[in-house]
Design an enzyme around this catalytic site. Structure first.
Site, PDB file in Angstrom:
ATOM      1  CG  HIS A   1      -0.402  -0.012   2.568  1.00 39.42           C
ATOM      2  ND1 HIS A   1       0.112   1.244   3.019  1.00 39.42           N
ATOM      3  CD2 HIS A   1      -0.013  -0.804   3.469  1.00 39.42           C
ATOM      4  CE1 HIS A   1       0.745   0.827   4.167  1.00 39.42           C
ATOM      5  NE2 HIS A   1       0.760  -0.274   4.636  1.00 39.42           N
TER       6      HIS A   1
ATOM      7  CB  CYS B   1       1.675  -3.685   5.276  1.00 38.35           C
ATOM      8  SG  CYS B   1      -0.011  -4.392   5.682  1.00 38.35           S
TER       9      CYS B   1
END
Length: 211
Positions: free
Chosen positions: A166, A182
């Site tokens: 992301h 992440c």
């Protein structure tokens, strides 16, 4: 030591303790800060509400997006992440790959595996998973997508895991190990990657450095 002397020392100690308490209670008096080891920071490694526009990319230095030589037996389009090196590669074929600088999971939150891109989202909402909320219950339960959202401009969801590739509203964290697992890119870079990576793309995560 006489009884009178002992009594006097106790009075002095008590007065000193009261004075310290009084000083700490006054406005403008610096409060002692806990050691860095016990200070909690947001797992996401970003500041909700901080704004970074979609156009921000890494344009200089080793983490700038660029075409590089890259040996791989994987077909073109495959995404390969080398966490230890802080790079994400999109295989182009002919011994080349498009390389992006990334931020990765901090110590204890690194992982490796083989997944596929199972979902894509523009300006995604952020819902911290239960494990994160358990560690840090002060985090918001939900934050709508937008320039102030820690998830950034785009997100690629990895299989059935809670992990994503992301964007970030703190591009200065690219190249650092700061997240809860992440992988983050500057908003301009994740927007570029988003257009190149379709649903179902194979993603290989390697934690160890390559030889």
């Amino acid at each position: 030591m006489t009884i009178a002397t002992t009594f006097s020392l106790r009075l002095l100690r008590g007065a000193a303790g009261l004075a310290a308490l009084f000083a700490l209670s006054q406005p403008g008096v610096a409060q002692p800060r806990p050691p860095a080891a016990v200070q909690q920071t947001m797992d996401i490694g970003d500041e909700p509400g901080r704004v970074s526009t979609e156009e921000v990319s890494i344009t200089e230095g080793p983490f700038a997006r660029q075409m590089v030589l890259f040996r791989s037996n994987e077909p073109p389009g495959t995404v390969i992440i080398h966490s230890a090196e802080r790079f994400l590669y999109v295989v182009q074929g002919n011994g080349r790959a498009l390389r992006y600088g990334i931020g990765v999971g901090r110590e204890g939150f690194q992982w490796s595996g083989l997944v596929q891109v199972s979902r894509k989202a523009e300006w995604p909402d952020w819902r911290p998973p239960p494990e994160m909320l358990q560690r840090q219950p002060y985090l918001p339960r939900f934050m709508a997508g937008g320039p102030g959202n820690p998830m950034g401009a785009r997100a690629l969801y990895l299989g059935s895991t809670v992990f994503r590739i992301h964007g970030t509203n703190q591009p200065e964290t690219i190249g650092e190990a700061i997240s809860s697992g992440c992988f983050r890119l500057a908003n301009g870079d994740i927007a570029d990657l988003y257009e190149r990576v379709p649903l179902g793309t194979k993603v290989i995560i390697r934690h160890q450095a390559t030889l």
